[in-house]
Design an enzyme around this catalytic site. Sequence first.
Site, PDB file in Angstrom:
ATOM      1  N   GLU A  49       0.991  -1.170  -0.063  1.00  0.00           N
ATOM      2  CA  GLU A  49       0.229  -0.040   0.107  1.00  0.00           C
ATOM      3  C   GLU A  49       0.992   1.156  -0.008  1.00  0.00           C
ATOM      4  OE1 GLU A  49      -1.231   1.763   3.516  1.00  0.00           O
ATOM      5  OE2 GLU A  49      -0.825  -0.043   4.774  1.00  0.00           O
ATOM      6  N   ASP A 162     -17.772   2.984  13.562  1.00  0.00           N
ATOM      7  CA  ASP A 162     -16.291   3.045  12.637  1.00  0.00           C
ATOM      8  C   ASP A 162     -15.542   1.641  12.628  1.00  0.00           C
ATOM      9  OD1 ASP A 162     -14.357   3.638  11.134  1.00  0.00           O
ATOM     10  OD2 ASP A 162     -13.667   5.273  12.698  1.00  0.00           O
ATOM     11  N   SER A 164     -13.021  -0.181   9.776  1.00  0.00           N
ATOM     12  CA  SER A 164     -12.359   0.009   8.667  1.00  0.00           C
ATOM     13  C   SER A 164     -12.804  -0.969   7.464  1.00  0.00           C
ATOM     14  CB  SER A 164     -10.724  -0.322   8.987  1.00  0.00           C
ATOM     15  OG  SER A 164      -9.964  -0.154   7.872  1.00  0.00           O
ATOM     16  N   ASP A 166     -10.857  -2.153   5.626  1.00  0.00           N
ATOM     17  CA  ASP A 166      -9.578  -3.182   5.450  1.00  0.00           C
ATOM     18  C   ASP A 166     -10.246  -4.677   5.607  1.00  0.00           C
ATOM     19  OD1 ASP A 166      -8.122  -0.666   5.249  1.00  0.00           O
ATOM     20  OD2 ASP A 166      -6.909  -1.154   6.894  1.00  0.00           O
ATOM     21  N   LYS A 183      -4.055  -2.452  14.341  1.00  0.00           N
ATOM     22  CA  LYS A 183      -3.406  -1.218  15.050  1.00  0.00           C
ATOM     23  C   LYS A 183      -3.780  -1.093  16.558  1.00  0.00           C
ATOM     24  CE  LYS A 183      -3.949   1.738  11.172  1.00  0.00           C
ATOM     25  NZ  LYS A 183      -3.540   0.934  10.172  1.00  0.00           N
TER      26      LYS A 183
HETATM   27  N1  PSU Z   1      -0.434   0.397   9.043  1.00  0.00           N
HETATM   28  C1  PSU Z   1       0.592   1.448   9.185  1.00  0.00           C
HETATM   29  N2  PSU Z   1       0.348   2.806   8.781  1.00  0.00           N
HETATM   30  C2  PSU Z   1      -0.567   2.996   8.262  1.00  0.00           C
HETATM   31  C3  PSU Z   1      -1.670   2.134   7.906  1.00  0.00           C
HETATM   32  C4  PSU Z   1      -1.482   0.992   8.311  1.00  0.00           C
HETATM   33  O1  PSU Z   1       1.589   1.053   9.902  1.00  0.00           O
HETATM   34  O2  PSU Z   1      -0.832   4.370   8.241  1.00  0.00           O
HETATM   35  C5  PSU Z   1      -2.905   2.756   6.992  1.00  0.00           C
HETATM   36  C6  PSU Z   1      -3.390   1.745   6.334  1.00  0.00           C
HETATM   37  O3  PSU Z   1      -3.404   2.245   4.800  1.00  0.00           O
HETATM   38  C7  PSU Z   1      -4.828   1.138   6.475  1.00  0.00           C
HETATM   39  C8  PSU Z   1      -5.391   2.591   7.104  1.00  0.00           C
HETATM   40  O4  PSU Z   1      -5.510   0.559   5.558  1.00  0.00           O
HETATM   41  O5  PSU Z   1      -4.078   2.881   8.062  1.00  0.00           O
HETATM   42  C9  PSU Z   1      -6.499   2.295   8.034  1.00  0.00           C
HETATM   43  O6  PSU Z   1      -7.452   3.435   8.007  1.00  0.00           O
HETATM   44  P1  PSU Z   1      -8.823   3.294   8.484  1.00  0.00           P
HETATM   45  O7  PSU Z   1      -8.638   2.814   9.997  1.00  0.00           O
HETATM   46  O8  PSU Z   1      -9.284   4.626   8.371  1.00  0.00           O
HETATM   47  O9  PSU Z   1      -9.656   2.348   7.802  1.00  0.00           O
HETATM   48 MN    MN Z   2     -12.877   4.255   9.560  1.00  0.00          MN
END
Ligand code: PSU
Ligand code: MN
Length: 326
Positions: A49, A162, A164, A166, A183
């Site tokens: 990514e 919320d 993700s 993903d 995370k």
């Molecule tokens: N992993 C990391 N740093 C990041 C991300 C993942 O070490 O910045 C990013 C990825 O692109 C992941 C996104 O898909 O954060 C998730 O964002 P959200 O929670 O808004 O879906």
């Molecule tokens: Mn989100």
Amino acid sequence: MGAAMSEPNGVDDVETPETNEPTPTPAPVTVLPRVADAIADGRGVVALESTIFSHLGLPSPANAQALRRCLQIVNAWGAETALTAVLGGDARVGIEPDQYETICGPARKAAARDLPVAIGHRWAYGATTVSAALTLAASAGIEVFATGGIGGVHRGVETTGDISADLDAIARHPVVTVSAGAKVFLDLPRTLEYLETASVPVLGWQTDTFPAFHARSSGLPVPHRVDSAEEVATIARAHWALGGGGVLVVAPVPEDEAIPFDEISVAVDVALAELAESDASGNEVTPVVLAALGRVTEGRSVPANLALAENNAAVAAQIAVALTGR
Ligand code: PSU
Ligand code: MN
């Protein structure tokens, strides 16, 4: 009414299509020749990514370092790299070095649902999240993808809703994702529950517990453990033969850069309190919390993030090579 049922004039002159199947449109994705060749030759390919390498992910210069190290380690394990991004409205699978400076710069975050908009509105730089990168990787026929830590179910989901994108993308696309768990500031038990509901096999890479991004373990048991890339390849092939989507391999951050779970948990509480004071919402939440964690840990979260991204790339490359059966 009867007249409406009759054949329109000249209907016999019109060629009737054989079926009602729509004509397939080629995916609007540019695959770099080096990547297309590797796929055609059956060599191992690892998709990456771009959000993590942009200003939305790691601070400079760690982001550029992370990009260089991830690309190098994949090659060192004998696989080809396919960095993904939308550049000038062009969805790319595989990016040339002359664009790395752009990749490590300011970006608009592009999740899976934003991809068509990033293309249609010709975004200068749409950085792919996990969900967008998986969409592009799958469209190119790439079977393995590496990230840092996936997004998941956020704490307070009862009020914010919320979750993700993903998770949905991992469930849907037949790609092996390698991450250091999810995370650490997420609701990890709920994230694991969601993955179970979505029928995603979650495989602990040489571990029995679910990693927590900067920490080697969240203490939560991982459903299954694997110790080799060949095991992952066999499981992934079986999953796909049964019509399954993605497989999630979770690898703990290397010991040297890991932050103990209790310690990072305290930092997360501070970062989430800062978030509550801000007006960040939606896709701003993750970048804001990652930046806050960097401050609260006095920069310690950054080398941890870099090390886990590189480690995931190494594990992904081994799996990509194992999937080629060589
Ligand atoms: N992993 C990391 N740093 C990041 C991300 C993942 O070490 O910045 C990013 C990825 O692109 C992941 C996104 O898909 O954060 C998730 O964002 P959200 O929670 O808004 O879906
Ligand atoms: Mn989100």
